[in-house]
Design a protein around this motif. Structure first.
Motif, PDB file in Angstrom:
ATOM      1  N   HIS A 194       0.834  -1.207   0.000  1.00 50.61           N
ATOM      2  CA  HIS A 194       0.000   0.000   0.000  1.00 50.61           C
ATOM      3  C   HIS A 194       0.864   1.250   0.000  1.00 50.61           C
ATOM      4  O   HIS A 194       0.549   2.259   0.645  1.00 50.61           O
ATOM      5  CB  HIS A 194      -0.918  -0.019   1.228  1.00 50.61           C
ATOM      6  N   GLY A 220      -1.065   4.419  -1.510  1.00 50.46           N
ATOM      7  CA  GLY A 220      -2.082   5.010  -0.641  1.00 50.46           C
ATOM      8  C   GLY A 220      -1.522   5.501   0.674  1.00 50.46           C
ATOM      9  O   GLY A 220      -2.109   6.387   1.314  1.00 50.46           O
ATOM     10  N   GLU A 257      -7.292   5.930   1.880  1.00 51.02           N
ATOM     11  CA  GLU A 257      -7.624   6.036   0.459  1.00 51.02           C
ATOM     12  C   GLU A 257      -9.011   6.612   0.217  1.00 51.02           C
ATOM     13  O   GLU A 257      -9.299   7.112  -0.866  1.00 51.02           O
ATOM     14  CB  GLU A 257      -7.524   4.651  -0.197  1.00 51.02           C
TER      15      GLU A 257
END
Length: 747
Positions: A570, A573, A739
């Motif tokens: 991730h 994000g 996000e």
């Protein structure tokens, strides 16, 4: 008693026992030598005078040589002229001297080792069996050829019959090979009558363990019957009672004895059997071709002797080596005490026993500080002290690690255990001038033969011995200890779940926010585990088991890698996300920790500043020196170090001077009551002042209200953590929280 003492005083003087025994045994050996009187001279079937001389040398060394020379001279003095007496004496002494000198040179200092020592077999075969007949017969042939001796002395035939010489040559070989042990044992017993008991003990030890008295008696009956049939003869010397090839029946009988009854037993029995058979040769020889038949029989007996003795030696050595290997497998090679296998054997032998388990606390720490030699010495000395209060057949057994087990006779050992505890309380080991007496826990139980689940029983005794360290008294398994047993089962179940979760990535990672007063934030990774039914097991239940069974480093590295993997997945994000990961004290002391952290950061391409490593201050008391090196390398790598639970450990401020960290986390126990307790408030205030002087960031745990937050902010706390700030949530749930705003802006 006076005569015996006088005789013992003469055994080390050449004019004492050696000369007396030589004058007695050399003529006796000549009389005991089986022989035939033929027109060409005497034919010996077994020649024993040389055998007796070598036996005397084996016992008395060179001190026996004057007596041997005198005995040989006396033996021939009544048969011929003095010149012949001197020549025969020189011939004997020369043959004996050369062979004994060669044997002494080859065997070095081990020449005096008894004939039971099989390692010297090669040297004895060469110098005490093969060389004597060659030198003696060659010397006799040479002197007769020079007309220095008359040929009617025997051994050689004046008619040049080579069979005559060959039979006598084989007679010396057979005598040296078979009868030397017999005379050697007799001399040893005469020299020291106690040797008879020693010899009997050696014969008993060499026999196969499975030999029974009935088996030995049956074998003796078969041998005696066979020898009686072969030795039986009538007055008619030309009538052969049994064919000469019936002698081959002796070989399987003696080979069986060689495999079952040992080397010493066969040496004595076979030597006596040969003498008896050769004294009664008329029962099986063929008179129409006497010399040829005697040559064949003598050669056959020589081959039998060599085969029987070698087979006996090989099988005896195999049994002895097997016995040594068995004994070695029953004893710890380092400590020198009987091991767990020996305990199983002794428990199976005794119908009832009492097992007493000793837990030696702090021996691990002492051995780390003073070396392994202390642990070895402590166990040896403790076992020696305990053996003074044990009865016959009882013993102390070594267990791997730091424990001992005692086996006591009988199943009711409460009084004996109390005596053992008293002995333990008095025991001290002085090491480099320091008396060492670590706490000892005792547990015990009565058992009956055979114990099928010994390992489980020892595990239960180990737990009770641990409880004994706290209670201060011996703990009995037969008492009500369901709580302890349930605790053991719970630990085993937790260990199973932990290992399975490590293998299958079955742990759950939680994240709790840590919010800074200046707007920045990061998350602390918290670990949870699920049982078989899906229930969450809190860390304070399974982490002690993890530390106890040495899985802390594996678990810490699993959490670290899972966290870094989450950050890599991730990255878009959560580009600048930071996480705090806890490290156990044992992991911090691992030499490979810094390299493993570096490799993990490089593998997942995570910047070191994004990682905060939390260590607990209260666990660093014993390992500060090791921790300092690891913390220094981790900080040089770029990671930030947080000191968790600050304020609850031993010598906190002193530890703060030794450990170089970046963040202090104030323990939540001070934060909870800071608004109502002036002491807690002042402790937090002092911690903040010290942290400000050291330029450290401060994190306060257990922040549960706005009032606490405001008060902590006024004291200079930089970060807050607690249920008021944010509760722990699954790590995966952080992704939508970051996000989701991006999705709304795109709309």
């Amino acid at each position: 008693m006076g005569i015996l003492k006088f005789w013992n005083n003469l055994r080390d003087r050449w004019w004492g026992q050696p000369i007396v025994l030589s004058l007695l045994l050399v003529p006796l050996a000549g009389w005991l030598s089986p022989r035939l009187m033929l027109p060409d001279g005497k034919v010996y079937l077994v020649y024993l005078p040389l055998v007796v001389c070598f036996s005397l040398l084996m016992v008395y060394d060179w001190r026996a040589m004057p007596g041997i020379a005198l005995a040989i001279f006396v033996r021939y003095s009544n048969r011929s002229s003095s010149e012949v007496d001197v020549i025969m004496t020189l011939l004997y002494v020369g043959c004996l001297g050369i062979c004994w000198w060669g044997y002494r040179c080859q065997s070095q200092r081990r020449w005096c080792v008894g004939l039971t020592e099989l390692k010297l077999g090669k040297h004895r075969l060469i110098w005490l069996v093969l060389m004597p007949p060659m030198l003696f017969i060659f010397g006799l042939q040479l002197t007769i050829g020079l007309d220095l001796l008359p040929d009617e002395l025997g051994m050689l035939s004046g008619s040049g019959n080579h069979l005559h010489a060959l039979i006598n040559f084989q007679a010396i070989l057979i005598g040296c090979l078979s009868s030397m042990q017999l005379f050697y044992f007799a001399l040893r017993i005469v020299k020291n009558p106690k040797f008879a008991r020693v010899l009997w003990g050696r014969i008993s030890r060499e026999m196969a363990p499975s030999v029974k008295k009935s088996e030995l008696q049956l074998w003796l009956v078969v041998l005696i019957a066979l020898v009686a049939v072969l030795a039986y003869h009538t007055a008619d010397t030309n009538a052969m009672q049994v064919p000469d090839y019936s002698l081959t029946l002796l070989l399987p009988v003696m080979l069986y004895s060689a495999m079952r009854f040992g080397y010493l037993f066969n040496c004595i029995i076979w030597a006596a059997t040969l003498l008896l058979l050769f004294f009664n040769y008329p029962g099986y020889v063929q008179w129409d071709s006497l010399l040829h038949n005697l040559t064949m029989i003598s050669s056959m007996m020589l081959a039998f002797t060599l085969s029987i003795l070698l087979t006996s030696a090989v099988h005896t050595r195999q049994r002895m080596d097997h016995a040594k290997a068995q004994n070695a497998s029953l004893k710890d090679p380092v400590i020198g005490l009987p091991n767990l296998r020996a305990l199983k054997r002794d428990l199976a032998k005794a119908p009832r026993s009492t097992l007493c388990f000793l837990r030696i606390s702090e021996l691990d720490l002492l051995s780390r500080n003073y070396g392994m030699q202390l642990r070895i010495r402590f166990k040896q000395k403790l076992a020696g002290s305990l053996r003074t209060v044990l009865d016959e057949g009882e013993d102390v057994y070594h267990l791997p690690g730091y424990d001992l087990v005692l086996r006591l006779n009988g199943s009711d050992g409460e009084a004996r255990v109390a005596k053992i505890q008293s002995t333990l309380e008095k025991f001290r080991l002085v090491w480099n001038g320091l008396p060492i007496h670590p706490p000892l826990g005792i547990s015990y139980c009565g058992v009956y033969s055979e114990v099928e689940h010994l390992h489980l029983l020892l595990g239960e005794l180990s737990s009770l011995a641990e409880m004994s360290l706290t209670s201060g008294r011996p703990e009995n398994v037969q008492n009500d200890h369901h709580v302890v047993q349930d605790e053991i089962k719970r630990k085993v179940a937790l260990l199973h779940w932990v290992q399975r979760s490590l293998d299958n990535d079955g742990f759950m990672l939680m994240a709790q926010p840590i919010i800074g007063v200046r707007g920045d934030s990061y998350h602390e990774i918290l670990l949870r585990m699920l049982d078989d039914e899906g229930n969450v097991i809190p860390p304070n239940e399974f982490l002690p088991v993890v530390h106890e069974f040495g899985l802390a480093y594996q678990l810490d590295m699993w959490v670290l890698r899972q966290t870094l993997q989450f950050m890599e997945l991730h990255r878009e994000g959560m580009p600048s996300a930071r996480f705090a990961v806890n490290l156990s004290p044992s992991s911090l002391c691992r030499p490979s920790l810094c390299q493993d952290v570096r490799d993990a950061l490089r593998q997942y391409q995570i910047e070191p500043y994004q990682l905060v490593l939390e260590v607990t201050e209260s666990h660093l008391v014993q390992d500060v020196k090791y921790a300092q090196n690891s913390l220094k390398e981790l900080r040089q790598l770029g990671c930030r170090i947080a000191l968790d639970d600050f304020g609850t450990g031993y010598a906190t401020y002193d530890r703060l001077k030794e450990l170089h960290v970046d963040i202090l986390k104030i323990d939540g126990s001070f934060v909870q009551d800071m608004l109502t307790s002036k002491v807690d408030y002042q402790i937090i205030s002092s911690i903040c002042k010290v942290a400000l002087m050291r330029r450290l960031s401060i994190v306060a745990e257990y922040v549960e209200s706005a009032e606490q937050r405001d008060a902590l902010k006024s004291l200079g706390v930089d970060y807050m953590q607690g249920y008021f700030i944010g509760k722990p949530q699954p790590l995966a749930s952080l992704v939508p929280m970051v996000e989701q705003p991006e999705d709304e802006e795109s709309d």
